[in-house]
Design an enzyme around this catalytic site. Structure first.
Site, PDB file in Angstrom:
ATOM      1  CB  SER A 148      -0.853   0.007   1.269  1.00  0.00           C
ATOM      2  OG  SER A 148      -1.421   1.283   1.487  1.00  0.00           O
ATOM      3  CE1 TYR A 168      -4.152  -2.289   5.005  1.00  0.00           C
ATOM      4  CE2 TYR A 168      -3.314  -0.103   4.508  1.00  0.00           C
ATOM      5  CZ  TYR A 168      -3.835  -1.305   4.092  1.00  0.00           C
ATOM      6  OH  TYR A 168      -4.031  -1.544   2.753  1.00  0.00           O
TER       7      TYR A 168
HETATM    8  P1  NAP Z   1     -11.679  -5.957   0.208  1.00  0.00           P
HETATM    9  O1  NAP Z   1     -12.615  -5.486  -0.853  1.00  0.00           O
HETATM   10  O2  NAP Z   1     -12.084  -5.817   1.629  1.00  0.00           O
HETATM   11  O3  NAP Z   1     -11.290  -7.480  -0.098  1.00  0.00           O
HETATM   12  C1  NAP Z   1     -10.479  -8.216   0.775  1.00  0.00           C
HETATM   13  C2  NAP Z   1     -10.987  -9.657   0.816  1.00  0.00           C
HETATM   14  O4  NAP Z   1     -10.127 -10.402   1.701  1.00  0.00           O
HETATM   15  C3  NAP Z   1     -12.408  -9.757   1.398  1.00  0.00           C
HETATM   16  O5  NAP Z   1     -13.184 -10.667   0.643  1.00  0.00           O
HETATM   17  C4  NAP Z   1     -12.150 -10.287   2.802  1.00  0.00           C
HETATM   18  O6  NAP Z   1     -13.221 -11.028   3.345  1.00  0.00           O
HETATM   19  C5  NAP Z   1     -10.967 -11.203   2.537  1.00  0.00           C
HETATM   20  N1  NAP Z   1     -10.280 -11.562   3.773  1.00  0.00           N
HETATM   21  C6  NAP Z   1     -10.224 -10.882   4.939  1.00  0.00           C
HETATM   22  N2  NAP Z   1      -9.550 -11.593   5.851  1.00  0.00           N
HETATM   23  C7  NAP Z   1      -9.163 -12.737   5.255  1.00  0.00           C
HETATM   24  C8  NAP Z   1      -8.449 -13.876   5.687  1.00  0.00           C
HETATM   25  N3  NAP Z   1      -7.991 -13.985   6.948  1.00  0.00           N
HETATM   26  N4  NAP Z   1      -8.255 -14.883   4.815  1.00  0.00           N
HETATM   27  C9  NAP Z   1      -8.724 -14.807   3.546  1.00  0.00           C
HETATM   28  N5  NAP Z   1      -9.429 -13.772   3.076  1.00  0.00           N
HETATM   29  C10 NAP Z   1      -9.636 -12.736   3.929  1.00  0.00           C
HETATM   30  O7  NAP Z   1     -10.289  -5.199   0.087  1.00  0.00           O
HETATM   31  P2  NAP Z   1      -9.464  -4.702  -1.202  1.00  0.00           P
HETATM   32  O8  NAP Z   1      -9.594  -3.247  -1.275  1.00  0.00           O
HETATM   33  O9  NAP Z   1      -9.765  -5.546  -2.376  1.00  0.00           O
HETATM   34  O10 NAP Z   1      -8.002  -5.012  -0.675  1.00  0.00           O
HETATM   35  C11 NAP Z   1      -7.210  -6.052  -1.206  1.00  0.00           C
HETATM   36  C12 NAP Z   1      -5.777  -5.819  -0.774  1.00  0.00           C
HETATM   37  O11 NAP Z   1      -5.360  -4.539  -1.254  1.00  0.00           O
HETATM   38  C13 NAP Z   1      -5.601  -5.784   0.739  1.00  0.00           C
HETATM   39  O12 NAP Z   1      -4.387  -6.416   1.067  1.00  0.00           O
HETATM   40  C14 NAP Z   1      -5.515  -4.303   1.050  1.00  0.00           C
HETATM   41  O13 NAP Z   1      -4.756  -4.046   2.207  1.00  0.00           O
HETATM   42  C15 NAP Z   1      -4.813  -3.805  -0.196  1.00  0.00           C
HETATM   43  N6  NAP Z   1      -5.003  -2.378  -0.436  1.00  0.00           N
HETATM   44  C16 NAP Z   1      -6.255  -1.872  -0.588  1.00  0.00           C
HETATM   45  C17 NAP Z   1      -6.399  -0.517  -0.795  1.00  0.00           C
HETATM   46  C18 NAP Z   1      -7.755   0.136  -0.946  1.00  0.00           C
HETATM   47  O14 NAP Z   1      -7.827   1.361  -0.869  1.00  0.00           O
HETATM   48  N7  NAP Z   1      -8.830  -0.618  -1.166  1.00  0.00           N
HETATM   49  C19 NAP Z   1      -5.266   0.306  -0.867  1.00  0.00           C
HETATM   50  C20 NAP Z   1      -4.017  -0.257  -0.725  1.00  0.00           C
HETATM   51  C21 NAP Z   1      -3.891  -1.606  -0.518  1.00  0.00           C
HETATM   52  P3  NAP Z   1     -14.277 -10.232   4.299  1.00  0.00           P
HETATM   53  O15 NAP Z   1     -14.908  -9.197   3.419  1.00  0.00           O
HETATM   54  O16 NAP Z   1     -15.205 -11.316   4.725  1.00  0.00           O
HETATM   55  O17 NAP Z   1     -13.458  -9.636   5.404  1.00  0.00           O
END
Ligand code: NAP
Length: 263
Positions: A148, A168
């Site tokens: 991130s 985070y």
């Molecule tokens: P998201 O829409 O919340 O998707 C994350 C998925 O991971 C959800 O389906 C969640 O399930 C699942 N998850 C949570 N805990 C888990 C576990 N222990 N084992 C397996 N799956 C699990 O988030 P996203 O925005 O796509 O983020 C994906 C990645 O990008 C993350 O690593 C995040 O830190 C990174 N990121 C995101 C952003 C942003 O702004 N969105 C920015 C920088 C980096 P639940 O919904 O049931 O919890």
């Protein structure tokens, strides 16, 4: 036309939502066989044509997997190889923030839980995957970790998103070093390891921030391009790093952040 990932088997964690789910869709559209792993297996199954067709053609399989649990990770990788004979690509997209931890948790429990999913989860999945990638003939593979912008810089003080003990950014900074360490040690095995640093992205993960118009506007304006990114814009770069087009890229971190880190 040949597709980029024809005959490749890709395993994506956090595949039930956001960036992970978008990676699954893009991999399917580009010819891969995909295992979609998520803590909630039912969430991994969107009701759309791409997913339905791939399921019917047995090019897509869902697995319930909590990446913070070693046994789940090993089972997930073993099942992938049992079903499809090999593993070529791992995308570690599962991630949480302190917003996903129960509200009653104190700072230590919150820190442990976020680190367990974001950092330990990426390490456990990579550990299990590498063992199988080394069995490819010749040994080969590609891993992409999701860091991130907050792994590189700190939250702006005025946004009040951290008091310095928010786990985070700590977890995402460590992902960068995990990526470099694995990349150097796995290069002789033909396994490439890279990471991406997304800026703020429009997913469920940031819904709470997007629902606050004042904060949303402020955060969007911190990106020189003036907005949040879309999951497709992040997945585009993840798939490039996973593809043969990036055959000389390893140990690298690619910002996909609308210019956030360039300031
Ligand atoms: P998201 O829409 O919340 O998707 C994350 C998925 O991971 C959800 O389906 C969640 O399930 C699942 N998850 C949570 N805990 C888990 C576990 N222990 N084992 C397996 N799956 C699990 O988030 P996203 O925005 O796509 O983020 C994906 C990645 O990008 C993350 O690593 C995040 O830190 C990174 N990121 C995101 C952003 C942003 O702004 N969105 C920015 C920088 C980096 P639940 O919904 O049931 O919890």
């Amino acid at each position: 036309m040949t597709q980029r990932f024809e005959n490749s088997v890709a395993l994506v964690t956090g595949a039930g939502s956001g960036i992970g789910q978008t990676c699954v869709r893009q991999f399917l559209n580009d010819g891969a066989i995909v295992v979609a792993a998520d803590i909630d297996a039912t969430a991994s199954a969107p009701d759309d044509e791409v997913f339905k067709a791939a399921r019917d053609n047995k090019r897509l399989h869902f697995i319930k997997c909590d990446v913070s649990n070693r046994l789940d990770c090993e089972n997930c990788v073993n099942e992938t190889v049992k079903l499809f004979g090999r593993l070529d690509i791992l995308i570690n997209s599962a991630g949480i923030s302190q917003r996903n931890v129960r509200p009653e948790a104190d700072f230590e429990e919150t820190w442990d839980q976020v680190m367990a999913v974001n950092l330990k989860g990426s390490m456990l999945m990579s550990h299990a995957a590498v063992e199988k990638m080394k069995l490819n003939s010749p040994s080969s593979g590609a891993i992409v970790n999701i860091s991130s912008i907050m792994g590189c810089v700190v939250y702006n003080e005025s946004d009040k998103l951290s008091d310095g003990f928010n786990p985070y950014p700590h977890s995402k900074g460590a992902i960068l070093q995990l990526t470099r360490d694995l990349a150097v040690h796995l290069a002789p095995d033909g396994i490439r390891v890279n990471s991406v640093c997304p800026g703020f992205v429009e997913t469920q993960f940031t819904k709470g921030l997007q629902d606050n118009p004042e904060l949303h506007r402020k955060l969007a304006a911190r990106h020189p391009l003036g907005r949040f990114g879309t999951p497709d814009e992040i997945a585009n770069v993840i798939l490039f790093l996973a593809s043969a087009q990036a055959s000389f890229v390893t140990g690298a971190n690619w910002s996909v952040d609308g210019g956030y880190l360039a300031q």
